[in-house]
Scaffold this active site. Structure first.
Site, PDB file in Angstrom:
ATOM      1  N   ALA A  10      -4.549  -3.374 -22.013  1.00 39.11           N
ATOM      2  CA  ALA A  10      -3.900  -3.230 -23.320  1.00 39.11           C
ATOM      3  C   ALA A  10      -3.026  -1.988 -23.421  1.00 39.11           C
ATOM      4  O   ALA A  10      -2.242  -1.854 -24.343  1.00 39.11           O
ATOM      5  CB  ALA A  10      -4.956  -3.211 -24.423  1.00 39.11           C
ATOM      6  N   ARG A  15       4.677   5.445 -19.008  1.00 37.12           N
ATOM      7  CA  ARG A  15       5.284   6.184 -17.903  1.00 37.12           C
ATOM      8  C   ARG A  15       6.037   5.290 -16.905  1.00 37.12           C
ATOM      9  O   ARG A  15       6.726   5.784 -16.035  1.00 37.12           O
ATOM     10  CB  ARG A  15       4.223   7.033 -17.187  1.00 37.12           C
ATOM     11  N   THR A  78     -10.548   3.091 -23.990  1.00 33.72           N
ATOM     12  CA  THR A  78     -11.207   2.152 -23.081  1.00 33.72           C
ATOM     13  C   THR A  78     -12.515   1.596 -23.654  1.00 33.72           C
ATOM     14  O   THR A  78     -12.850   0.425 -23.425  1.00 33.72           O
ATOM     15  CB  THR A  78     -11.482   2.817 -21.722  1.00 33.72           C
ATOM     16  N   ASP A 102      -4.283  -2.448 -13.983  1.00 36.10           N
ATOM     17  CA  ASP A 102      -3.313  -1.588 -13.294  1.00 36.10           C
ATOM     18  C   ASP A 102      -3.938  -0.897 -12.084  1.00 36.10           C
ATOM     19  O   ASP A 102      -3.438   0.105 -11.599  1.00 36.10           O
ATOM     20  CB  ASP A 102      -2.682  -0.572 -14.254  1.00 36.10           C
ATOM     21  N   GLU A 154     -13.406  13.973 -19.121  1.00 33.56           N
ATOM     22  CA  GLU A 154     -11.980  13.703 -18.956  1.00 33.56           C
ATOM     23  C   GLU A 154     -11.246  14.995 -18.614  1.00 33.56           C
ATOM     24  O   GLU A 154     -11.591  16.070 -19.096  1.00 33.56           O
ATOM     25  CB  GLU A 154     -11.412  13.079 -20.233  1.00 33.56           C
ATOM     26  N   TYR A 365      29.680 -25.392   6.820  1.00 33.53           N
ATOM     27  CA  TYR A 365      28.888 -25.612   5.603  1.00 33.53           C
ATOM     28  C   TYR A 365      28.502 -27.072   5.494  1.00 33.53           C
ATOM     29  O   TYR A 365      29.356 -27.965   5.520  1.00 33.53           O
ATOM     30  CB  TYR A 365      29.670 -25.197   4.345  1.00 33.53           C
ATOM     31  N   ASN A 385      31.555 -31.318  -0.750  1.00 36.19           N
ATOM     32  CA  ASN A 385      30.565 -32.123  -1.465  1.00 36.19           C
ATOM     33  C   ASN A 385      30.749 -32.086  -2.973  1.00 36.19           C
ATOM     34  O   ASN A 385      30.097 -32.821  -3.690  1.00 36.19           O
ATOM     35  CB  ASN A 385      29.141 -31.671  -1.101  1.00 36.19           C
TER      36      ASN A 385
HETATM   37  C1  UD1 Z   1      -9.694   6.330 -17.493  1.00 35.28           C
HETATM   38  C2  UD1 Z   1     -11.057   6.988 -17.562  1.00 35.28           C
HETATM   39  C3  UD1 Z   1     -11.150   8.087 -16.511  1.00 35.28           C
HETATM   40  C4  UD1 Z   1     -10.900   7.473 -15.150  1.00 35.28           C
HETATM   41  C5  UD1 Z   1      -9.575   6.760 -15.122  1.00 35.28           C
HETATM   42  C6  UD1 Z   1      -9.422   6.040 -13.818  1.00 35.28           C
HETATM   43  C7  UD1 Z   1     -11.702   6.838 -19.893  1.00 35.28           C
HETATM   44  C8  UD1 Z   1     -11.821   7.535 -21.173  1.00 35.28           C
HETATM   45  N1  UD1 Z   1     -11.243   7.547 -18.895  1.00 35.28           N
HETATM   46  O1  UD1 Z   1      -8.741   7.321 -17.810  1.00 35.28           O
HETATM   47  O2  UD1 Z   1     -12.414   8.706 -16.534  1.00 35.28           O
HETATM   48  O3  UD1 Z   1     -10.909   8.492 -14.172  1.00 35.28           O
HETATM   49  O4  UD1 Z   1      -9.514   5.790 -16.186  1.00 35.28           O
HETATM   50  O5  UD1 Z   1      -8.252   5.319 -13.830  1.00 35.28           O
HETATM   51  O6  UD1 Z   1     -12.008   5.673 -19.790  1.00 35.28           O
HETATM   52  N2  UD1 Z   1      -6.735   0.488 -21.823  1.00 35.28           N
HETATM   53  C9  UD1 Z   1      -6.872  -0.499 -22.762  1.00 35.28           C
HETATM   54  N3  UD1 Z   1      -7.004  -0.170 -24.063  1.00 35.28           N
HETATM   55  C10 UD1 Z   1      -7.007   1.106 -24.490  1.00 35.28           C
HETATM   56  C11 UD1 Z   1      -6.865   2.130 -23.535  1.00 35.28           C
HETATM   57  C12 UD1 Z   1      -6.730   1.779 -22.212  1.00 35.28           C
HETATM   58  O7  UD1 Z   1      -6.883  -1.690 -22.425  1.00 35.28           O
HETATM   59  O8  UD1 Z   1      -7.130   1.342 -25.698  1.00 35.28           O
HETATM   60  C13 UD1 Z   1      -6.586   0.125 -20.426  1.00 35.28           C
HETATM   61  C14 UD1 Z   1      -5.256   0.584 -19.862  1.00 35.28           C
HETATM   62  O9  UD1 Z   1      -4.309  -0.436 -19.958  1.00 35.28           O
HETATM   63  C15 UD1 Z   1      -5.604   0.880 -18.414  1.00 35.28           C
HETATM   64  C16 UD1 Z   1      -7.070   1.276 -18.452  1.00 35.28           C
HETATM   65  O10 UD1 Z   1      -7.565   0.815 -19.687  1.00 35.28           O
HETATM   66  O11 UD1 Z   1      -5.506  -0.259 -17.625  1.00 35.28           O
HETATM   67  C17 UD1 Z   1      -7.264   2.774 -18.316  1.00 35.28           C
HETATM   68  O12 UD1 Z   1      -6.660   3.401 -19.393  1.00 35.28           O
HETATM   69  P1  UD1 Z   1      -5.976   4.818 -19.239  1.00 35.28           P
HETATM   70  O13 UD1 Z   1      -5.468   5.245 -20.545  1.00 35.28           O
HETATM   71  O14 UD1 Z   1      -5.026   4.774 -18.125  1.00 35.28           O
HETATM   72  O15 UD1 Z   1      -7.242   5.685 -18.871  1.00 35.28           O
HETATM   73  P2  UD1 Z   1      -7.186   7.045 -18.151  1.00 35.28           P
HETATM   74  O16 UD1 Z   1      -6.789   8.062 -19.110  1.00 35.28           O
HETATM   75  O17 UD1 Z   1      -6.429   6.904 -16.895  1.00 35.28           O
HETATM   76 CA    CA Z   2      -4.365   5.270 -16.002  1.00 32.09          CA
END
Ligand code: UD1
Ligand code: CA
Length: 457
Positions: A10, A15, A78, A102, A154, A365, A385
Protein backbone atom coordinates in the site's frame (compact mmCIF):
# COMPACT_ATOMS: atom_id res chain seq x y z
CA UNK A 1 -5.94 -24.30 5.22
CA UNK A 2 -3.17 -23.62 7.69
CA UNK A 3 -0.99 -20.89 6.20
CA UNK A 4 -2.07 -17.56 4.78
CA UNK A 5 0.24 -15.00 3.19
CA UNK A 6 -0.31 -11.27 3.54
CA UNK A 7 1.66 -9.11 1.12
CA UNK A 8 1.97 -5.41 1.86
CA UNK A 9 1.83 -3.13 -1.14
CA UNK A 10 0.00 0.00 0.00
CA UNK A 11 2.98 2.30 0.42
CA UNK A 12 3.42 5.27 -1.82
CA UNK A 13 6.83 4.48 -3.22
CA UNK A 14 7.59 8.20 -3.54
CA UNK A 15 11.29 7.64 -4.06
CA UNK A 16 10.67 5.89 -7.37
CA UNK A 17 9.54 9.30 -8.68
CA UNK A 18 7.09 7.58 -10.96
CA UNK A 19 3.50 7.75 -12.12
CA UNK A 20 3.48 3.97 -12.12
CA UNK A 21 2.84 2.31 -8.74
CA UNK A 22 6.17 0.97 -7.47
CA UNK A 23 5.15 -2.68 -7.41
CA UNK A 24 4.17 -2.56 -11.08
CA UNK A 25 7.64 -1.58 -12.22
CA UNK A 26 9.09 -4.39 -14.31
CA UNK A 27 11.74 -6.67 -12.93
CA UNK A 28 12.99 -9.39 -15.24
CA UNK A 29 10.31 -8.26 -17.67
CA UNK A 30 7.33 -8.72 -15.38
CA UNK A 31 5.74 -6.55 -12.71
CA UNK A 32 7.72 -6.70 -9.46
CA UNK A 33 4.50 -7.68 -7.69
CA UNK A 34 4.41 -11.05 -9.44
CA UNK A 35 7.44 -12.35 -7.59
CA UNK A 36 5.94 -12.10 -4.12
CA UNK A 37 2.64 -13.47 -5.39
CA UNK A 38 4.41 -16.42 -6.96
CA UNK A 39 6.35 -17.10 -3.79
CA UNK A 40 3.14 -16.88 -1.78
CA UNK A 41 1.36 -19.30 -4.07
CA UNK A 42 4.16 -21.80 -3.65
CA UNK A 43 3.68 -21.65 0.14
CA UNK A 44 -0.03 -22.32 0.38
CA UNK A 45 -3.17 -23.09 -1.55
CA UNK A 46 -4.89 -20.15 0.12
CA UNK A 47 -5.11 -17.10 -2.12
CA UNK A 48 -2.53 -14.42 -1.29
CA UNK A 49 -3.96 -11.42 0.54
CA UNK A 50 -2.63 -8.22 -0.95
CA UNK A 51 -2.86 -4.94 0.93
CA UNK A 52 -3.17 -2.15 -1.60
CA UNK A 53 -3.44 1.61 -1.24
CA UNK A 54 -1.43 3.80 -3.54
CA UNK A 55 -2.59 3.02 -7.09
CA UNK A 56 -4.97 0.42 -5.61
CA UNK A 57 -6.97 -0.03 -8.76
CA UNK A 58 -4.14 -0.78 -11.14
CA UNK A 59 -2.29 -2.89 -8.58
CA UNK A 60 -5.41 -4.96 -7.90
CA UNK A 61 -5.97 -5.42 -11.59
CA UNK A 62 -2.40 -6.50 -12.19
CA UNK A 63 -2.60 -8.96 -9.30
CA UNK A 64 -5.33 -10.94 -11.01
CA UNK A 65 -8.40 -12.78 -9.88
CA UNK A 66 -6.95 -15.37 -7.55
CA UNK A 67 -5.64 -12.70 -5.19
CA UNK A 68 -7.65 -11.15 -2.37
CA UNK A 69 -6.98 -7.41 -2.55
CA UNK A 70 -7.84 -5.32 0.48
CA UNK A 71 -7.52 -1.57 0.40
CA UNK A 72 -5.77 0.28 3.20
CA UNK A 73 -6.76 3.91 3.09
CA UNK A 74 -5.03 5.96 4.25
CA UNK A 75 -1.85 3.91 4.78
CA UNK A 76 -1.04 4.33 8.46
CA UNK A 77 1.93 2.03 8.74
CA UNK A 78 2.82 -1.64 8.47
CA UNK A 79 0.83 -2.62 11.59
CA UNK A 80 -2.24 -0.87 10.27
CA UNK A 81 -1.70 -2.59 6.90
CA UNK A 82 -1.76 -6.08 8.42
CA UNK A 83 -4.80 -5.13 10.51
CA UNK A 84 -6.76 -4.71 7.25
CA UNK A 85 -6.48 -8.45 6.62
CA UNK A 86 -7.92 -9.43 10.01
CA UNK A 87 -11.60 -9.63 9.14
CA UNK A 88 -10.89 -11.72 6.08
CA UNK A 89 -8.31 -14.06 7.57
CA UNK A 90 -9.49 -14.52 11.15
CA UNK A 91 -10.13 -18.23 11.79
CA UNK A 92 -9.05 -19.09 8.27
CA UNK A 93 -5.40 -19.95 8.92
CA UNK A 94 -3.20 -21.01 11.81
CA UNK A 95 -0.11 -19.23 10.60
CA UNK A 96 0.12 -15.88 8.85
CA UNK A 97 3.17 -14.97 6.81
CA UNK A 98 3.73 -11.29 6.19
CA UNK A 99 6.05 -9.95 3.50
CA UNK A 100 6.32 -7.01 1.10
CA UNK A 101 5.58 -6.69 -2.58
CA UNK A 102 8.65 -4.49 -2.93
CA UNK A 103 10.97 -7.28 -1.72
CA UNK A 104 10.71 -9.46 -4.83
CA UNK A 105 13.81 -11.59 -4.39
CA UNK A 106 12.68 -13.26 -1.18
CA UNK A 107 12.71 -17.01 -1.73
CA UNK A 108 10.22 -19.67 -0.80
CA UNK A 109 13.00 -21.60 0.96
CA UNK A 110 13.45 -18.75 3.40
CA UNK A 111 9.73 -18.57 4.11
CA UNK A 112 9.81 -22.33 4.62
CA UNK A 113 12.54 -21.85 7.23
CA UNK A 114 10.42 -19.28 9.06
CA UNK A 115 7.43 -21.61 9.06
CA UNK A 116 9.55 -24.55 10.17
CA UNK A 117 11.01 -22.59 13.08
CA UNK A 118 7.58 -21.31 14.06
CA UNK A 119 6.28 -24.88 14.11
CA UNK A 120 9.24 -26.21 16.07
CA UNK A 121 9.08 -23.48 18.69
CA UNK A 122 5.50 -22.25 18.69
CA UNK A 123 5.31 -18.71 20.05
CA UNK A 124 3.68 -15.52 18.89
CA UNK A 125 6.01 -15.08 15.93
CA UNK A 126 9.20 -15.84 14.06
CA UNK A 127 10.90 -13.10 12.14
CA UNK A 128 13.59 -12.91 9.48
CA UNK A 129 16.78 -11.00 10.20
CA UNK A 130 19.99 -10.33 8.33
CA UNK A 131 23.51 -9.28 9.29
CA UNK A 132 24.78 -6.34 7.29
CA UNK A 133 27.02 -3.35 7.90
CA UNK A 134 25.02 -1.09 5.65
CA UNK A 135 21.60 -0.59 7.30
CA UNK A 136 19.66 0.84 4.35
CA UNK A 137 17.24 2.25 6.88
CA UNK A 138 16.22 -1.15 8.25
CA UNK A 139 15.09 -1.52 11.86
CA UNK A 140 17.60 -2.83 14.42
CA UNK A 141 17.08 -6.15 16.18
CA UNK A 142 17.49 -5.75 19.93
CA UNK A 143 18.22 -8.92 21.89
CA UNK A 144 18.48 -9.33 25.65
CA UNK A 145 21.33 -11.00 27.58
CA UNK A 146 19.94 -14.46 26.74
CA UNK A 147 19.90 -13.60 23.05
CA UNK A 148 16.12 -13.44 22.83
CA UNK A 149 14.70 -10.83 20.51
CA UNK A 150 12.91 -8.26 22.64
CA UNK A 151 12.45 -5.24 20.41
CA UNK A 152 12.83 -3.80 16.95
CA UNK A 153 13.94 -0.19 16.89
CA UNK A 154 13.34 1.85 13.77
CA UNK A 155 16.40 3.69 12.52
CA UNK A 156 14.78 7.10 12.82
CA UNK A 157 14.41 6.80 16.59
CA UNK A 158 17.41 4.61 17.41
CA UNK A 159 20.06 5.66 19.94
CA UNK A 160 23.70 5.66 18.78
CA UNK A 161 24.15 2.37 20.62
CA UNK A 162 21.17 0.83 18.83
CA UNK A 163 22.31 2.25 15.51
CA UNK A 164 25.53 0.26 15.91
CA UNK A 165 23.60 -3.03 15.91
CA UNK A 166 24.31 -5.00 12.74
CA UNK A 167 21.37 -7.38 12.92
CA UNK A 168 18.54 -5.91 10.90
CA UNK A 169 14.84 -6.58 10.51
CA UNK A 170 14.04 -7.87 7.03
CA UNK A 171 10.33 -7.17 7.48
CA UNK A 172 9.27 -10.78 6.94
CA UNK A 173 7.29 -12.54 9.64
CA UNK A 174 5.51 -15.74 10.46
CA UNK A 175 2.81 -15.16 13.07
CA UNK A 176 0.69 -17.49 15.12
CA UNK A 177 -2.62 -16.29 13.71
CA UNK A 178 -4.64 -16.18 16.94
CA UNK A 179 -1.99 -14.13 18.69
CA UNK A 180 -1.60 -11.79 15.71
CA UNK A 181 -5.30 -11.04 15.40
CA UNK A 182 -5.59 -10.47 19.16
CA UNK A 183 -2.75 -7.96 19.16
CA UNK A 184 -2.49 -6.22 15.81
CA UNK A 185 -5.36 -3.88 16.69
CA UNK A 186 -3.64 -2.92 19.94
CA UNK A 187 -0.45 -1.48 18.44
CA UNK A 188 0.12 2.02 19.81
CA UNK A 189 0.57 5.00 17.50
CA UNK A 190 4.24 5.80 16.93
CA UNK A 191 5.61 9.28 16.61
CA UNK A 192 6.92 11.22 14.77
CA UNK A 193 5.45 9.58 11.64
CA UNK A 194 2.12 8.84 13.35
CA UNK A 195 2.07 5.27 12.13
CA UNK A 196 1.24 1.89 13.58
CA UNK A 197 4.40 -0.17 13.43
CA UNK A 198 4.06 -3.90 12.92
CA UNK A 199 7.46 -4.18 14.56
CA UNK A 200 5.93 -3.09 17.88
CA UNK A 201 4.42 -6.55 18.15
CA UNK A 202 7.87 -7.83 19.15
CA UNK A 203 7.93 -5.64 22.23
CA UNK A 204 4.33 -6.55 23.00
CA UNK A 205 5.18 -10.25 22.88
CA UNK A 206 8.25 -9.75 25.05
CA UNK A 207 6.17 -7.78 27.57
CA UNK A 208 3.91 -10.83 27.88
CA UNK A 209 6.96 -12.95 28.54
CA UNK A 210 6.56 -14.75 25.22
CA UNK A 211 9.59 -15.72 23.21
CA UNK A 212 10.07 -14.29 19.71
CA UNK A 213 12.05 -16.47 17.33
CA UNK A 214 14.40 -15.12 14.70
CA UNK A 215 15.82 -16.82 11.64
CA UNK A 216 18.91 -15.20 10.15
CA UNK A 217 18.96 -15.28 6.37
CA UNK A 218 22.09 -16.68 4.78
CA UNK A 219 21.56 -14.70 1.64
CA UNK A 220 21.07 -11.00 2.20
CA UNK A 221 20.36 -10.36 -1.50
CA UNK A 222 16.90 -11.73 -1.03
CA UNK A 223 16.01 -8.99 1.43
CA UNK A 224 16.77 -6.29 -1.09
CA UNK A 225 13.86 -3.90 -0.72
CA UNK A 226 13.14 -1.69 -3.67
CA UNK A 227 12.61 1.95 -2.85
CA UNK A 228 14.47 3.66 -5.71
CA UNK A 229 15.38 2.93 -9.28
CA UNK A 230 18.92 2.28 -8.14
CA UNK A 231 17.57 -0.54 -5.97
CA UNK A 232 15.53 -1.74 -8.91
CA UNK A 233 18.64 -2.04 -11.07
CA UNK A 234 20.42 -3.84 -8.23
CA UNK A 235 17.57 -6.33 -7.96
CA UNK A 236 17.63 -6.81 -11.71
CA UNK A 237 21.33 -7.68 -11.41
CA UNK A 238 20.76 -10.17 -8.61
CA UNK A 239 17.88 -11.81 -10.45
CA UNK A 240 19.94 -12.02 -13.62
CA UNK A 241 22.79 -13.64 -11.71
CA UNK A 242 20.45 -16.22 -10.19
CA UNK A 243 18.84 -17.10 -13.51
CA UNK A 244 22.13 -17.28 -15.40
CA UNK A 245 23.64 -19.54 -12.77
CA UNK A 246 20.63 -21.82 -12.92
CA UNK A 247 21.02 -22.26 -16.67
CA UNK A 248 24.73 -22.85 -16.46
CA UNK A 249 24.10 -25.49 -13.81
CA UNK A 250 21.52 -27.03 -16.12
CA UNK A 251 24.08 -27.50 -18.90
CA UNK A 252 23.85 -24.28 -20.91
CA UNK A 253 27.05 -22.40 -21.79
CA UNK A 254 26.95 -18.66 -21.21
CA UNK A 255 30.07 -17.14 -22.69
CA UNK A 256 29.56 -13.90 -20.79
CA UNK A 257 26.89 -13.99 -18.06
CA UNK A 258 27.39 -10.26 -17.44
CA UNK A 259 25.88 -9.43 -20.82
CA UNK A 260 23.34 -12.23 -20.99
CA UNK A 261 19.77 -11.31 -20.11
CA UNK A 262 17.37 -14.18 -19.59
CA UNK A 263 13.89 -13.61 -18.28
CA UNK A 264 12.36 -15.97 -15.76
CA UNK A 265 10.02 -18.17 -17.76
CA UNK A 266 12.51 -18.79 -20.56
CA UNK A 267 13.68 -22.39 -21.02
CA UNK A 268 16.91 -23.52 -22.68
CA UNK A 269 18.05 -27.00 -23.65
CA UNK A 270 21.41 -28.44 -22.65
CA UNK A 271 24.54 -27.87 -24.70
CA UNK A 272 23.13 -24.69 -26.13
CA UNK A 273 25.70 -21.89 -26.23
CA UNK A 274 24.60 -18.35 -25.49
CA UNK A 275 27.00 -15.76 -26.87
CA UNK A 276 27.46 -12.30 -25.32
CA UNK A 277 24.92 -9.53 -25.70
CA UNK A 278 21.95 -11.85 -25.88
CA UNK A 279 18.45 -11.12 -24.56
CA UNK A 280 16.07 -14.04 -24.15
CA UNK A 281 12.74 -12.58 -23.17
CA UNK A 282 9.16 -13.42 -22.34
CA UNK A 283 7.96 -16.94 -22.94
CA UNK A 284 10.86 -18.05 -25.10
CA UNK A 285 11.81 -21.71 -25.43
CA UNK A 286 15.15 -22.76 -26.87
CA UNK A 287 16.12 -26.32 -27.69
CA UNK A 288 19.36 -28.24 -27.35
CA UNK A 289 22.66 -27.61 -29.11
CA UNK A 290 21.66 -24.19 -30.42
CA UNK A 291 23.99 -21.24 -30.81
CA UNK A 292 22.35 -17.99 -29.86
CA UNK A 293 24.03 -14.62 -30.30
CA UNK A 294 26.18 -12.70 -30.12
CA UNK A 295 23.75 -9.80 -29.92
CA UNK A 296 20.45 -11.54 -30.36
CA UNK A 297 17.13 -10.33 -28.98
CA UNK A 298 14.56 -13.09 -28.84
CA UNK A 299 11.14 -12.55 -27.33
CA UNK A 300 8.25 -15.02 -27.04
CA UNK A 301 9.82 -17.39 -29.56
CA UNK A 302 9.93 -21.16 -29.88
CA UNK A 303 13.27 -22.42 -31.12
CA UNK A 304 13.92 -26.09 -31.70
CA UNK A 305 17.20 -28.04 -31.41
CA UNK A 306 20.31 -27.16 -33.38
CA UNK A 307 19.25 -23.71 -34.50
CA UNK A 308 21.50 -20.68 -34.80
CA UNK A 309 20.62 -17.03 -34.37
CA UNK A 310 23.29 -14.38 -34.87
CA UNK A 311 22.81 -10.67 -34.18
CA UNK A 312 19.12 -10.65 -34.99
CA UNK A 313 15.78 -9.67 -33.49
CA UNK A 314 13.09 -12.35 -33.24
CA UNK A 315 9.62 -11.75 -31.85
CA UNK A 316 6.81 -14.31 -31.68
CA UNK A 317 8.65 -16.47 -34.20
CA UNK A 318 9.10 -20.21 -34.51
CA UNK A 319 12.32 -21.89 -35.62
CA UNK A 320 12.18 -25.57 -36.41
CA UNK A 321 15.14 -27.90 -36.02
CA UNK A 322 18.34 -26.87 -37.74
CA UNK A 323 17.11 -23.53 -39.07
CA UNK A 324 19.22 -20.41 -38.77
CA UNK A 325 18.94 -16.64 -38.88
CA UNK A 326 21.30 -13.74 -39.21
CA UNK A 327 23.29 -11.72 -38.91
CA UNK A 328 21.07 -8.63 -38.91
CA UNK A 329 17.65 -10.02 -39.62
CA UNK A 330 14.24 -9.41 -38.10
CA UNK A 331 11.66 -12.13 -37.59
CA UNK A 332 8.37 -10.65 -36.53
CA UNK A 333 5.11 -12.07 -35.29
CA UNK A 334 4.07 -15.19 -37.13
CA UNK A 335 7.44 -15.86 -38.75
CA UNK A 336 8.21 -19.55 -39.04
CA UNK A 337 11.33 -21.25 -40.32
CA UNK A 338 10.74 -24.92 -41.02
CA UNK A 339 13.51 -27.49 -40.66
CA UNK A 340 16.85 -26.36 -42.04
CA UNK A 341 15.43 -23.15 -43.48
CA UNK A 342 17.88 -20.29 -43.68
CA UNK A 343 17.54 -16.54 -43.35
CA UNK A 344 20.78 -14.65 -43.88
CA UNK A 345 21.35 -10.94 -43.49
CA UNK A 346 18.89 -8.06 -43.68
CA UNK A 347 15.86 -10.28 -44.02
CA UNK A 348 12.48 -9.51 -42.54
CA UNK A 349 9.64 -11.98 -42.11
CA UNK A 350 6.21 -11.18 -40.78
CA UNK A 351 3.43 -13.73 -40.71
CA UNK A 352 5.47 -15.77 -43.15
CA UNK A 353 6.70 -19.34 -43.34
CA UNK A 354 9.87 -20.53 -45.01
CA UNK A 355 9.38 -24.18 -45.85
CA UNK A 356 11.86 -26.96 -45.06
CA UNK A 357 15.27 -26.16 -46.51
CA UNK A 358 14.07 -22.91 -48.08
CA UNK A 359 16.60 -20.09 -48.25
CA UNK A 360 16.43 -16.35 -48.11
CA UNK A 361 20.00 -15.20 -47.98
CA UNK A 362 20.05 -11.48 -48.50
CA UNK A 363 18.00 -8.34 -47.83
CA UNK A 364 14.44 -9.41 -48.50
CA UNK A 365 10.98 -8.87 -47.05
CA UNK A 366 8.37 -11.58 -46.77
CA UNK A 367 5.03 -10.52 -45.30
CA UNK A 368 1.92 -12.71 -45.25
CA UNK A 369 3.72 -15.31 -47.30
CA UNK A 370 4.07 -19.07 -47.56
CA UNK A 371 7.27 -20.35 -49.06
CA UNK A 372 7.46 -24.03 -50.01
CA UNK A 373 10.23 -26.50 -49.31
CA UNK A 374 13.64 -25.90 -50.89
CA UNK A 375 12.53 -22.66 -52.54
CA UNK A 376 15.13 -19.96 -52.99
CA UNK A 377 14.28 -16.33 -52.35
CA UNK A 378 16.83 -14.17 -54.17
CA UNK A 379 18.43 -11.01 -52.88
CA UNK A 380 16.16 -8.02 -52.72
CA UNK A 381 12.90 -9.95 -53.05
CA UNK A 382 9.92 -8.07 -51.67
CA UNK A 383 6.38 -9.24 -51.10
CA UNK A 384 4.29 -6.18 -51.86
CA UNK A 385 1.64 -7.36 -49.43
CA UNK A 386 -0.08 -4.08 -48.67
CA UNK A 387 -2.09 -2.14 -51.22
CA UNK A 388 -2.60 0.80 -48.93
CA UNK A 389 -5.81 -0.62 -47.52
CA UNK A 390 -5.51 -4.34 -47.10
CA UNK A 391 -2.89 -7.03 -46.67
CA UNK A 392 -2.66 -9.76 -49.30
CA UNK A 393 -1.07 -13.15 -49.36
CA UNK A 394 1.85 -14.43 -51.41
CA UNK A 395 2.48 -18.11 -52.08
CA UNK A 396 5.82 -19.34 -53.35
CA UNK A 397 5.54 -23.02 -54.03
CA UNK A 398 8.01 -25.79 -53.45
CA UNK A 399 11.29 -25.53 -55.30
CA UNK A 400 10.52 -22.14 -56.85
CA UNK A 401 13.41 -19.84 -57.59
CA UNK A 402 12.80 -16.14 -57.07
CA UNK A 403 15.35 -14.06 -58.95
CA UNK A 404 17.08 -11.11 -57.39
CA UNK A 405 15.05 -7.97 -56.92
CA UNK A 406 11.71 -9.62 -57.67
CA UNK A 407 8.61 -7.71 -56.55
CA UNK A 408 5.73 -10.02 -55.76
CA UNK A 409 2.58 -7.95 -55.92
CA UNK A 410 0.11 -9.80 -53.70
CA UNK A 411 -2.18 -11.57 -53.89
CA UNK A 412 0.00 -13.71 -56.06
CA UNK A 413 1.24 -17.28 -56.40
CA UNK A 414 4.50 -18.53 -57.85
CA UNK A 415 4.08 -22.16 -58.89
CA UNK A 416 6.18 -25.21 -58.09
CA UNK A 417 9.68 -25.03 -59.53
CA UNK A 418 8.77 -21.80 -61.33
CA UNK A 419 11.38 -19.14 -61.77
CA UNK A 420 11.35 -15.33 -61.85
CA UNK A 421 14.05 -13.34 -63.59
CA UNK A 422 16.03 -10.57 -61.93
CA UNK A 423 14.00 -7.42 -61.48
CA UNK A 424 10.67 -9.08 -62.28
CA UNK A 425 7.54 -7.37 -61.05
CA UNK A 426 5.11 -10.25 -60.64
CA UNK A 427 1.51 -9.12 -60.77
CA UNK A 428 -0.13 -12.36 -61.92
CA UNK A 429 0.13 -15.94 -60.75
CA UNK A 430 3.04 -17.86 -62.23
CA UNK A 431 2.18 -21.39 -63.39
CA UNK A 432 4.16 -24.37 -62.12
CA UNK A 433 7.49 -24.68 -63.87
CA UNK A 434 7.15 -21.38 -65.80
CA UNK A 435 9.89 -18.82 -66.27
CA UNK A 436 8.74 -15.20 -65.99
CA UNK A 437 10.53 -11.89 -66.15
CA UNK A 438 9.97 -8.29 -67.08
CA UNK A 439 7.85 -5.45 -65.77
CA UNK A 440 5.19 -6.57 -65.43
CA UNK A 441 6.47 -10.14 -65.55
CA UNK A 442 5.24 -12.35 -68.38
CA UNK A 443 5.70 -16.03 -69.05
CA UNK A 444 8.83 -16.34 -71.17
CA UNK A 445 9.24 -20.11 -71.23
CA UNK A 446 9.64 -23.16 -69.10
CA UNK A 447 12.21 -23.90 -66.47
CA UNK A 448 14.63 -26.58 -67.60
CA UNK A 449 15.12 -29.47 -65.23
CA UNK A 450 18.01 -29.12 -62.73
CA UNK A 451 18.13 -25.41 -63.46
CA UNK A 452 17.02 -24.65 -59.98
CA UNK A 453 20.29 -24.90 -58.14
CA UNK A 454 22.01 -22.11 -60.00
CA UNK A 455 22.05 -18.42 -59.42
CA UNK A 456 22.25 -16.49 -56.23
CA UNK A 457 22.13 -18.36 -52.96
C1 UD1 B 1 9.91 -1.64 7.62
C2 UD1 B 1 10.12 -2.07 9.06
C3 UD1 B 1 11.61 -2.13 9.36
C4 UD1 B 1 12.26 -3.09 8.39
C5 UD1 B 1 11.98 -2.69 6.97
C6 UD1 B 1 12.50 -3.74 6.04
C7 UD1 B 1 8.20 -1.21 10.26
C8 UD1 B 1 7.68 -0.16 11.14
N1 UD1 B 1 9.46 -1.11 9.94
O1 UD1 B 1 10.43 -0.33 7.50
O2 UD1 B 1 11.85 -2.54 10.68
O3 UD1 B 1 13.66 -3.10 8.61
O4 UD1 B 1 10.55 -2.57 6.77
O5 UD1 B 1 12.16 -3.41 4.75
O6 UD1 B 1 7.48 -2.09 9.86
N2 UD1 B 1 3.21 -0.55 3.68
C9 UD1 B 1 1.84 -0.63 3.58
N3 UD1 B 1 1.07 0.21 4.29
C10 UD1 B 1 1.58 1.15 5.10
C11 UD1 B 1 2.98 1.25 5.21
C12 UD1 B 1 3.76 0.38 4.48
O7 UD1 B 1 1.32 -1.49 2.85
O8 UD1 B 1 0.82 1.90 5.72
C13 UD1 B 1 4.03 -1.46 2.90
C14 UD1 B 1 4.92 -0.72 1.92
O9 UD1 B 1 4.29 -0.65 0.67
C15 UD1 B 1 6.15 -1.60 1.86
C16 UD1 B 1 6.21 -2.26 3.23
O10 UD1 B 1 4.92 -2.10 3.79
O11 UD1 B 1 6.01 -2.62 0.93
C17 UD1 B 1 7.26 -1.63 4.13
O12 UD1 B 1 6.93 -0.30 4.34
P1 UD1 B 1 8.06 0.80 4.49
O13 UD1 B 1 7.42 2.09 4.75
O14 UD1 B 1 8.97 0.72 3.36
O15 UD1 B 1 8.75 0.29 5.82
P2 UD1 B 1 10.18 0.66 6.25
O16 UD1 B 1 10.17 2.01 6.79
O17 UD1 B 1 11.12 0.32 5.17
CA1 CA C 1 10.97 0.17 2.39
Amino acid sequence: MDIAVVILAAGEGTRMKSDLPKVLHPLGGRPMLEYSLETARAMTEAPPVLIVGHGAESVTEAAGDDVVSITQSPPLGTGHAVLQARDFLKNRAELVLVCYADMPLLTGETLDRLVERQRERPGPMTLLTLMRDESRGFGRIIRDEDGSVVEIVEEAVATPEELAVRELNAGVYCFEAGWLWDHVGEIPLSLPKEEYYLTDLVEMAAAEGREVQAVVTENEDETLGINTRVHLAEAEGVLRGRINEEWMNAGVTLIDPATTYIHPGVTIGRDTVIQPGTHLLGATTIGRRCTIGPNAMIEDCTIADECAVVASVLEHAVLERGSDVGPFSHLRRGARLCEDAHVGNFGELKNATLGPGAKMGHFSYLGDAQVGAEANVGAGTVTCNYDGQRKHVTAIEEGAFIGSDTMLVAPVRVGRRARTGAGAVVTHDVPDGALVYGVPARVQGEVEEDDDDQGQT
